[in-house]
Motif scaffolding. Sequence first.
Motif, short mmCIF file in Angstrom:
data_model
loop_
_atom_site.label_atom_id
_atom_site.label_comp_id
_atom_site.label_asym_id
_atom_site.label_seq_id
_atom_site.Cartn_x
_atom_site.Cartn_y
_atom_site.Cartn_z
N GLY A 186 -20.85 -20.90 -4.61
CA GLY A 186 -21.30 -19.76 -4.97
C GLY A 186 -19.96 -18.94 -5.70
O GLY A 186 -19.06 -19.57 -5.92
N PRO A 187 -20.28 -17.63 -5.77
CA PRO A 187 -19.26 -16.87 -6.41
C PRO A 187 -17.94 -16.98 -5.72
O PRO A 187 -17.50 -17.14 -4.57
CB PRO A 187 -19.58 -15.38 -6.08
N GLY A 188 -16.94 -17.37 -6.58
CA GLY A 188 -15.54 -17.40 -6.27
C GLY A 188 -15.18 -18.88 -6.23
O GLY A 188 -13.87 -19.05 -6.00
N VAL A 189 -15.88 -19.84 -6.66
CA VAL A 189 -15.47 -21.21 -6.58
C VAL A 189 -15.98 -21.76 -7.62
O VAL A 189 -17.02 -21.42 -8.17
CB VAL A 189 -15.81 -21.92 -5.22
N GLY A 209 -6.37 -20.94 -4.50
CA GLY A 209 -7.23 -19.57 -4.43
C GLY A 209 -7.90 -19.33 -3.07
O GLY A 209 -8.58 -20.01 -2.46
N PRO A 210 -7.60 -17.67 -2.72
CA PRO A 210 -8.19 -17.24 -1.42
C PRO A 210 -9.57 -17.59 -1.20
O PRO A 210 -10.05 -18.15 -0.19
CB PRO A 210 -7.76 -15.86 -1.28
N ALA A 243 -11.71 -19.72 -2.92
CA ALA A 243 -11.99 -21.13 -3.00
C ALA A 243 -11.44 -21.81 -1.72
O ALA A 243 -12.39 -22.47 -1.10
CB ALA A 243 -11.14 -21.81 -4.14
N LEU A 244 -10.56 -21.49 -1.08
CA LEU A 244 -9.99 -22.00 0.24
C LEU A 244 -11.28 -21.55 1.32
O LEU A 244 -11.36 -22.34 2.20
CB LEU A 244 -8.77 -21.21 0.66
N SER A 245 -11.84 -20.51 1.19
CA SER A 245 -12.98 -20.39 2.24
C SER A 245 -14.10 -21.28 2.03
O SER A 245 -14.79 -21.50 2.91
CB SER A 245 -13.34 -18.62 2.05
N TRP A 246 -14.41 -21.40 0.67
CA TRP A 246 -15.48 -22.48 0.53
C TRP A 246 -15.15 -23.75 1.11
O TRP A 246 -15.86 -24.50 1.51
CB TRP A 246 -15.87 -22.58 -0.96
N VAL A 247 -13.74 -24.17 0.77
CA VAL A 247 -13.37 -25.55 1.23
C VAL A 247 -13.60 -25.70 2.64
O VAL A 247 -14.01 -26.66 3.19
CB VAL A 247 -11.79 -25.92 0.75
N ARG A 248 -13.09 -24.61 3.50
CA ARG A 248 -13.06 -24.46 4.77
C ARG A 248 -14.51 -24.83 5.30
O ARG A 248 -14.92 -25.47 6.32
CB ARG A 248 -12.47 -23.22 5.45
N ARG A 249 -15.41 -24.04 4.68
CA ARG A 249 -17.06 -24.26 5.19
C ARG A 249 -17.28 -25.59 4.87
O ARG A 249 -18.13 -25.98 5.59
CB ARG A 249 -17.63 -23.17 4.12
N ASN A 250 -17.10 -25.97 3.84
CA ASN A 250 -17.57 -27.35 3.39
C ASN A 250 -16.97 -28.52 4.35
O ASN A 250 -17.61 -29.41 4.55
CB ASN A 250 -17.31 -27.83 1.86
N ALA A 251 -15.80 -28.47 4.65
CA ALA A 251 -15.03 -29.24 5.46
C ALA A 251 -15.61 -29.22 6.78
O ALA A 251 -15.72 -30.21 7.51
CB ALA A 251 -13.47 -29.11 5.63
N ASP A 252 -16.05 -28.02 7.50
CA ASP A 252 -16.50 -27.91 8.86
C ASP A 252 -17.81 -28.55 8.65
O ASP A 252 -18.39 -29.11 9.74
CB ASP A 252 -16.42 -26.43 9.08
N GLN A 253 -18.76 -28.16 7.66
CA GLN A 253 -20.08 -28.97 7.70
C GLN A 253 -20.00 -30.38 7.56
O GLN A 253 -20.88 -31.14 8.08
CB GLN A 253 -20.68 -28.50 6.17
N GLN A 254 -19.03 -31.08 6.87
CA GLN A 254 -19.04 -32.68 6.79
C GLN A 254 -18.65 -33.08 8.16
O GLN A 254 -18.79 -34.28 8.39
CB GLN A 254 -18.09 -32.89 5.83
N ARG A 295 -7.47 -32.66 5.52
CA ARG A 295 -6.29 -31.71 5.90
C ARG A 295 -6.24 -30.78 4.73
O ARG A 295 -5.85 -31.01 3.63
CB ARG A 295 -5.15 -32.68 6.19
N LEU A 296 -6.36 -29.43 4.94
CA LEU A 296 -6.31 -28.58 3.97
C LEU A 296 -5.14 -27.88 3.80
O LEU A 296 -4.48 -27.32 4.86
CB LEU A 296 -7.55 -27.56 4.38
N TYR A 297 -4.72 -27.63 2.72
CA TYR A 297 -3.25 -26.80 2.51
C TYR A 297 -3.71 -25.91 1.47
O TYR A 297 -4.01 -25.97 0.49
CB TYR A 297 -2.20 -27.83 2.08
N ALA A 298 -3.23 -24.72 1.95
CA ALA A 298 -3.18 -23.34 0.99
C ALA A 298 -1.66 -23.69 0.07
O ALA A 298 -0.78 -23.26 0.52
CB ALA A 298 -3.07 -22.16 1.51
#
Length: 291
Positions: free
Chosen positions: A88-91, A146-147, A149-160, A169-172
Amino acid sequence: MTRQPLRLAILEAERVLAAAGVASPRTDAELLAAHLLGVERTKLMMVPLVDPPVVRELEELVRRRAKRVPLQHLTGTAHLGGVTLNVGPGVFVPRPETELLLAWGLALLEGVESPTVVDLCSGSGALALAVAHARPDAAVYAVEVGPAALSWVRRNADQQVAAGDTPIRLYAGDVTDPTLLMDLDGTVDLVLCNPPYVPEGTPVPPEVRDHDPHEAVFGGRDGLDVVRHVVGCAARLLRPGGGVAIEHDDTHGGSVPALLSARRVLTDVEDHTDLAGRPRFATARRAQPQS
């Protein structure tokens, strides 16, 4: 309440989208209808009639798509390597072309036990999560700066993880940082990257111009500002025999391979085309030590 033929609603949606200049009006009309009805696109023929409120909802989605809101923003999802991603918006929205880069990377990992993989400029986490899905034994690192985009990665990682996939392993972090993931130097089997690579000022479709984050699309005057750092980072991270794949603009068929070739530790440099025959990504291997 008289039910209405879905086929006619889709035909009207196709007409509206074609008039708006959408590149694939029929496909988009069908995908929006399938999303609305909660069915696969191939199963639309099994829904001959729909209630008027459904037609009105489809008309609203089509109206927004005709204003060039990305299809994936309207459905809320994109797909890569068998993984469904929230976007969505931001990624940056993953593109089908990246499937080829993913396939190259997974082929490189065949026969490698418990590989270590790094996805630089991860965006939605698409490549990292697709690798984790295909190779549950892998240790996969996703790097994003990107802050939003990071929120989208976390959401997708949690879903998977909830779906049973191996956690990533997510790194900012910033790929321009020479100390990024320094603890992994010389140990990584595969580096993948879909960086910002469009040369500044290049005309792009409204979906990209108005909705993808500018910093995820454009890579400076020649489009190579970030790519140069990616090449250096990969050369440092890879173990001997490890590989790197970097997606690039179709004007970079010579320049990105040249950047890879300029690194003495990298060998087997190749450029690869997409399904339309355009230069799309470059690969290299870390040289084995001389015996």
